[in-house]
Each structure stands twice: as C-alpha cells, then as structure tokens.
Motif scaffolding. Structure first.
Motif, PDB file in Angstrom:
ATOM      1  N   THR A  10       0.845  -1.188   0.000  1.00  0.00           N
ATOM      2  CA  THR A  10       0.000   0.000   0.000  1.00  0.00           C
ATOM      3  C   THR A  10       0.884   1.242   0.000  1.00  0.00           C
ATOM      4  N   THR A  11       0.324   2.359   0.414  1.00  0.00           N
ATOM      5  CA  THR A  11       1.076   3.612   0.516  1.00  0.00           C
ATOM      6  C   THR A  11       0.973   4.142   1.937  1.00  0.00           C
ATOM      7  N   SER A  12       1.709   5.205   2.193  1.00  0.00           N
ATOM      8  CA  SER A  12       1.712   5.812   3.526  1.00  0.00           C
ATOM      9  C   SER A  12       0.398   6.526   3.839  1.00  0.00           C
ATOM     10  N   GLU A  13      -0.500   6.579   2.895  1.00  0.00           N
ATOM     11  CA  GLU A  13      -1.815   7.177   3.164  1.00  0.00           C
ATOM     12  C   GLU A  13      -2.794   6.157   3.742  1.00  0.00           C
ATOM     13  N   ASN A  14      -2.395   4.903   3.806  1.00  0.00           N
ATOM     14  CA  ASN A  14      -3.242   3.839   4.336  1.00  0.00           C
ATOM     15  C   ASN A  14      -3.539   4.095   5.815  1.00  0.00           C
ATOM     16  N   SER A  15      -4.809   4.108   6.183  1.00  0.00           N
ATOM     17  CA  SER A  15      -5.187   4.456   7.560  1.00  0.00           C
ATOM     18  C   SER A  15      -4.682   3.425   8.572  1.00  0.00           C
ATOM     19  N   ASP A  16      -4.590   2.163   8.191  1.00  0.00           N
ATOM     20  CA  ASP A  16      -4.069   1.150   9.116  1.00  0.00           C
ATOM     21  C   ASP A  16      -2.581   1.366   9.364  1.00  0.00           C
ATOM     22  N   PHE A  17      -1.845   1.716   8.311  1.00  0.00           N
ATOM     23  CA  PHE A  17      -0.425   2.043   8.461  1.00  0.00           C
ATOM     24  C   PHE A  17      -0.267   3.239   9.398  1.00  0.00           C
ATOM     25  N   LEU A  18      -1.051   4.279   9.177  1.00  0.00           N
ATOM     26  CA  LEU A  18      -0.953   5.480  10.009  1.00  0.00           C
ATOM     27  C   LEU A  18      -1.275   5.174  11.468  1.00  0.00           C
ATOM     28  N   SER A  19      -2.230   4.316  11.699  1.00  0.00           N
ATOM     29  CA  SER A  19      -2.576   3.929  13.062  1.00  0.00           C
ATOM     30  C   SER A  19      -1.437   3.150  13.723  1.00  0.00           C
ATOM     31  N   LEU A  20      -0.831   2.217  12.986  1.00  0.00           N
ATOM     32  CA  LEU A  20       0.306   1.460  13.532  1.00  0.00           C
ATOM     33  C   LEU A  20       1.476   2.396  13.835  1.00  0.00           C
ATOM     34  N   ILE A  21       1.735   3.354  12.959  1.00  0.00           N
ATOM     35  CA  ILE A  21       2.850   4.289  13.158  1.00  0.00           C
ATOM     36  C   ILE A  21       2.611   5.174  14.376  1.00  0.00           C
ATOM     37  N   LYS A  22       1.368   5.566  14.592  1.00  0.00           N
ATOM     38  CA  LYS A  22       1.050   6.361  15.789  1.00  0.00           C
ATOM     39  C   LYS A  22       1.382   5.556  17.046  1.00  0.00           C
ATOM     40  N   THR A  23       0.998   4.294  17.064  1.00  0.00           N
ATOM     41  CA  THR A  23       1.319   3.414  18.206  1.00  0.00           C
ATOM     42  C   THR A  23       2.828   3.247  18.342  1.00  0.00           C
ATOM     43  N   PHE A  24       3.519   3.086  17.214  1.00  0.00           N
ATOM     44  CA  PHE A  24       4.976   2.928  17.206  1.00  0.00           C
ATOM     45  C   PHE A  24       5.649   4.170  17.797  1.00  0.00           C
ATOM     46  N   ASP A  25       5.233   5.342  17.364  1.00  0.00           N
ATOM     47  CA  ASP A  25       5.832   6.577  17.886  1.00  0.00           C
ATOM     48  C   ASP A  25       5.607   6.707  19.387  1.00  0.00           C
ATOM     49  N   GLU A  26       4.408   6.384  19.850  1.00  0.00           N
ATOM     50  CA  GLU A  26       4.131   6.443  21.292  1.00  0.00           C
ATOM     51  C   GLU A  26       5.058   5.498  22.055  1.00  0.00           C
ATOM     52  N   TYR A  27       5.266   4.308  21.524  1.00  0.00           N
ATOM     53  CA  TYR A  27       6.176   3.332  22.126  1.00  0.00           C
ATOM     54  C   TYR A  27       7.604   3.885  22.174  1.00  0.00           C
ATOM     55  N   LEU A  28       8.058   4.441  21.041  1.00  0.00           N
ATOM     56  CA  LEU A  28       9.436   4.967  20.993  1.00  0.00           C
ATOM     57  C   LEU A  28       9.644   6.107  21.976  1.00  0.00           C
ATOM     58  N   TRP A  29       8.705   7.040  22.043  1.00  0.00           N
ATOM     59  CA  TRP A  29       8.905   8.205  22.912  1.00  0.00           C
ATOM     60  C   TRP A  29       8.770   7.826  24.384  1.00  0.00           C
ATOM     61  N   GLU A  30       8.017   6.773  24.649  1.00  0.00           N
ATOM     62  CA  GLU A  30       7.939   6.277  26.019  1.00  0.00           C
ATOM     63  C   GLU A  30       9.263   5.612  26.413  1.00  0.00           C
TER      64      GLU A  30
END
Length: 152
Positions: A10-30
């Motif tokens: 898919t592309t980076s506009e995929n809503s599931d990708f964006l949702s996973l990345i949001k979770t990933f960023d929260e994990y990294l910053w924690e």
C-alpha cells in the motif's frame, strides 16, 4: 484454528499504516523520551508508495516501508509489530516483503537505522543478513543510532 495472515502492499496514506505508526511513535517516545528532539525529524512520513501492512485475522498488526536512499539503495523505515503479535515472525515477513519489492524495482542494497536499546530488532536484522556499518546521513554523530546494511 489457525490465524489468517494477509500481506498488503500500500502507501503511507493507508489508515491502518498510520494507526500502527502512531502506536509505534508512542512506544518509541515512552522508551526514549530523551531522544525525541534529535530524532523526530527523521520519523516524518512523507508520501511513500512502498508500504507493507500485515493483517492477522483482519487486524493490522505489523508494518514497514522503504524509501529511495540512492540509485541502488533503499532505506527501510518504520518497522513495527504490535505487542500482541510479536514472536510470530511478522517483522521478518515485513522485511522480506520490502526487500523483494525493492529488488523488483532494481535496488540492490538496503540500509536501515535502529536505536541501541532495540536489541530484538538488531538481532532480527543480523539474523537475516544485515551488518552493522558506520552511521550514515542524518544519523552521523548520533551515538544512540545503530545503522545496518545488506545486499539484497
């Protein structure tokens, strides 16, 4: 009953990708609050046409993407597996899918960056043939970064 695994290009506009990345960023910053200012700019996702999302029983649980680094090289970005889906080999599957896709587009080298505390990721990358190299590009001088490279 076995789980159903589905791999989607898919592309980076995929809503599931964006949702996973949001979770990933929260994990990294924690896990790395001290690095947020140094690394935030490296994690912005511009439009990317080379994204893989893996679904487990129709739920998005793993992702990754690549972008062109130079004429022959891609850079793997945003590799993530949801905590509940870890240990199932999905990170390796995402990586294999991205490398195969890159080879089809005539790339021959893959580079990536991870953080020093991400020992599970470093182990995975080494297991599939990546070697630690000197930090490249935006990671030069960042001592928490571990850069790796592989011929694909």
């Amino acid at each position: 009953m076995d789980s159903i695994v589905k791999v989607v290009q898919t592309t980076s506009e995929n809503s599931d990708f964006l949702s996973l990345i949001k979770t990933f960023d929260e994990y990294l910053w924690e896990r790395y609050p001290e690095l947020k200012t140094n690394y935030w700019g490296n994690n912005i996702i511009e439009l990317n046409r080379n994204v893989v999302v893996i679904y487990l029983d129709e739920k998005p649980v793993a992702c990754g993407c690549f972008k062109k680094y130079d004429k022959n090289t891609i850079e793997i970005k945003r590799m993530f597996v949801s905590p509940e889906a870890r240990g199932l080999g999905l990170a390796q599957r995402v990586l294999q899918e991205l490398e195969l896709w890159a080879k089809q587009l005539n790339y021959s080298v893959s580079v990536l960056e991870t953080l020093h505390k991400q020992q599970e990721a470093i182990n995975l990358y080494q297991k599939v043939g990546y070697a630690i190299v000197d930090n490249y590009g935006p990671y030069i001088g960042l001592d928490k970064s571990v850069c790796m490279k592989k011929e694909i």
